[in-house]
Design a protein around this motif. Sequence first.
Motif, PDB file in Angstrom:
ATOM      1  N   ASP A 226       4.550  -1.909  -7.841  1.00  0.00           N
ATOM      2  CA  ASP A 226       3.909  -1.086  -8.871  1.00  0.00           C
ATOM      3  C   ASP A 226       2.587  -0.529  -8.363  1.00  0.00           C
ATOM      4  O   ASP A 226       2.315   0.670  -8.496  1.00  0.00           O
ATOM      5  N   LEU A 227       1.760  -1.389  -7.791  1.00  0.00           N
ATOM      6  CA  LEU A 227       0.464  -0.927  -7.270  1.00  0.00           C
ATOM      7  C   LEU A 227       0.658   0.054  -6.123  1.00  0.00           C
ATOM      8  O   LEU A 227      -0.083   1.035  -6.006  1.00  0.00           O
ATOM      9  N   SER A 228       1.644  -0.194  -5.290  1.00  0.00           N
ATOM     10  CA  SER A 228       1.929   0.718  -4.179  1.00  0.00           C
ATOM     11  C   SER A 228       2.366   2.082  -4.698  1.00  0.00           C
ATOM     12  O   SER A 228       1.852   3.119  -4.272  1.00  0.00           O
ATOM     13  N   ASP A 229       3.314   2.093  -5.624  1.00  0.00           N
ATOM     14  CA  ASP A 229       3.860   3.351  -6.144  1.00  0.00           C
ATOM     15  C   ASP A 229       2.841   4.142  -6.957  1.00  0.00           C
ATOM     16  O   ASP A 229       2.730   5.355  -6.803  1.00  0.00           O
ATOM     17  N   ARG A 230       2.107   3.457  -7.819  1.00  0.00           N
ATOM     18  CA  ARG A 230       1.232   4.168  -8.748  1.00  0.00           C
ATOM     19  C   ARG A 230      -0.203   4.349  -8.267  1.00  0.00           C
ATOM     20  O   ARG A 230      -0.883   5.270  -8.691  1.00  0.00           O
ATOM     21  N   PHE A 231      -0.669   3.447  -7.371  1.00  0.00           N
ATOM     22  CA  PHE A 231      -2.065   3.514  -6.954  1.00  0.00           C
ATOM     23  C   PHE A 231      -2.230   3.672  -5.444  1.00  0.00           C
ATOM     24  O   PHE A 231      -3.349   3.715  -4.941  1.00  0.00           O
ATOM     25  N   GLY A 232      -1.128   3.715  -4.709  1.00  0.00           N
ATOM     26  CA  GLY A 232      -1.163   4.048  -3.287  1.00  0.00           C
ATOM     27  C   GLY A 232      -1.576   2.944  -2.336  1.00  0.00           C
ATOM     28  O   GLY A 232      -1.720   3.189  -1.146  1.00  0.00           O
ATOM     29  N   THR A 233      -1.762   1.731  -2.807  1.00  0.00           N
ATOM     30  CA  THR A 233      -2.129   0.639  -1.904  1.00  0.00           C
ATOM     31  C   THR A 233      -0.860  -0.013  -1.362  1.00  0.00           C
ATOM     32  O   THR A 233      -0.060  -0.547  -2.107  1.00  0.00           O
ATOM     33  N   LYS A 234      -0.672   0.078  -0.068  1.00  0.00           N
ATOM     34  CA  LYS A 234       0.577  -0.362   0.539  1.00  0.00           C
ATOM     35  C   LYS A 234       0.430  -1.606   1.421  1.00  0.00           C
ATOM     36  O   LYS A 234       1.417  -2.213   1.799  1.00  0.00           O
ATOM     37  N   ALA A 235      -0.782  -2.012   1.739  1.00  0.00           N
ATOM     38  CA  ALA A 235      -1.004  -3.113   2.687  1.00  0.00           C
ATOM     39  C   ALA A 235      -0.335  -4.410   2.233  1.00  0.00           C
ATOM     40  O   ALA A 235       0.227  -5.133   3.050  1.00  0.00           O
ATOM     41  N   ALA A 236      -0.372  -4.711   0.940  1.00  0.00           N
ATOM     42  CA  ALA A 236       0.203  -5.967   0.443  1.00  0.00           C
ATOM     43  C   ALA A 236       1.725  -5.994   0.558  1.00  0.00           C
ATOM     44  O   ALA A 236       2.335  -7.063   0.521  1.00  0.00           O
ATOM     45  N   MET A 237       2.340  -4.829   0.729  1.00  0.00           N
ATOM     46  CA  MET A 237       3.801  -4.749   0.844  1.00  0.00           C
ATOM     47  C   MET A 237       4.295  -5.272   2.194  1.00  0.00           C
ATOM     48  O   MET A 237       5.486  -5.462   2.387  1.00  0.00           O
ATOM     49  N   LYS A 238       3.390  -5.524   3.123  1.00  0.00           N
ATOM     50  CA  LYS A 238       3.767  -5.919   4.484  1.00  0.00           C
ATOM     51  C   LYS A 238       4.125  -7.389   4.624  1.00  0.00           C
ATOM     52  O   LYS A 238       4.541  -7.826   5.692  1.00  0.00           O
ATOM     53  N   SER A 239       3.957  -8.164   3.550  1.00  0.00           N
ATOM     54  CA  SER A 239       4.251  -9.601   3.636  1.00  0.00           C
ATOM     55  C   SER A 239       4.935 -10.055   2.348  1.00  0.00           C
ATOM     56  O   SER A 239       4.778  -9.429   1.301  1.00  0.00           O
ATOM     57  N   PRO A 240       5.681 -11.165   2.431  1.00  0.00           N
ATOM     58  CA  PRO A 240       6.231 -11.721   1.196  1.00  0.00           C
ATOM     59  C   PRO A 240       5.095 -12.266   0.328  1.00  0.00           C
ATOM     60  O   PRO A 240       3.984 -12.506   0.823  1.00  0.00           O
ATOM     61  N   ALA A 241       5.369 -12.460  -0.943  1.00  0.00           N
ATOM     62  CA  ALA A 241       4.391 -13.106  -1.816  1.00  0.00           C
ATOM     63  C   ALA A 241       4.051 -14.467  -1.209  1.00  0.00           C
ATOM     64  O   ALA A 241       4.938 -15.176  -0.723  1.00  0.00           O
ATOM     65  N   HIS A 242       2.769 -14.823  -1.223  1.00  0.00           N
ATOM     66  CA  HIS A 242       2.369 -16.081  -0.592  1.00  0.00           C
ATOM     67  C   HIS A 242       0.967 -16.477  -1.021  1.00  0.00           C
ATOM     68  O   HIS A 242       0.198 -15.650  -1.501  1.00  0.00           O
ATOM     69  N   ILE A 243       0.654 -17.748  -0.791  1.00  0.00           N
ATOM     70  CA  ILE A 243      -0.708 -18.279  -0.879  1.00  0.00           C
ATOM     71  C   ILE A 243      -1.089 -18.638   0.548  1.00  0.00           C
ATOM     72  O   ILE A 243      -0.441 -19.479   1.177  1.00  0.00           O
TER      73      ILE A 243
END
Length: 179
Positions: A26-43
């Motif tokens: 959602d953030l990637s599509d609507r707000f253009g931030t793509k960096a977080a898409m490079k990894s699976p969800a994690h802590i």
Amino acid sequence: METRLYFVALVPDPVVEQQVHAFKADLSDRFGTKAAMKSPAHITLFSPFRFSGNEQALFAALQEAANGMSAFPVKLENFDSFPPRVIFVDVHENELLMKLQRKVKTVFLGAVKETKAAKDDFHPHMTIGNRDWSDGAFDDAWNEYRAKKFSASFTANRITLLRLDGAKWNVISEAPLTA
């Protein structure tokens, strides 16, 4: 030997991973931030580090860090931020999570001689947007996500070693928590 980039994390079960991935998308599509898409969800338990040795040493360190640690529940609730760059799903701190992070840090600082000590302030979270915001996008996204509600939980039953391959982080090894 080639120097590569790695980090150690808790990766949630597939259901929670998909829920968190939906926020990233959602953030990637609507707000253009793509960096977080490079990894699976994690802590993140041990921040990204460079390593040029034999990966078997990292696999052994991962297993050593997991040994003697019991599985435990992790609770996710709502969203928070590190302005002006990071929006994340908030993770309830708990003593078992803190103990695991300290053990992982100690083991990997011993195994990875070329890395510097990670900061001592561990704030568990799952990043959904970071770094590559266009002008004003962080504020717009945070104004929306600060009011959003979300709740989920998963059992932390393994720790994961990830490696940066090209532009994407990939799981290369996992070790079960085996107390």
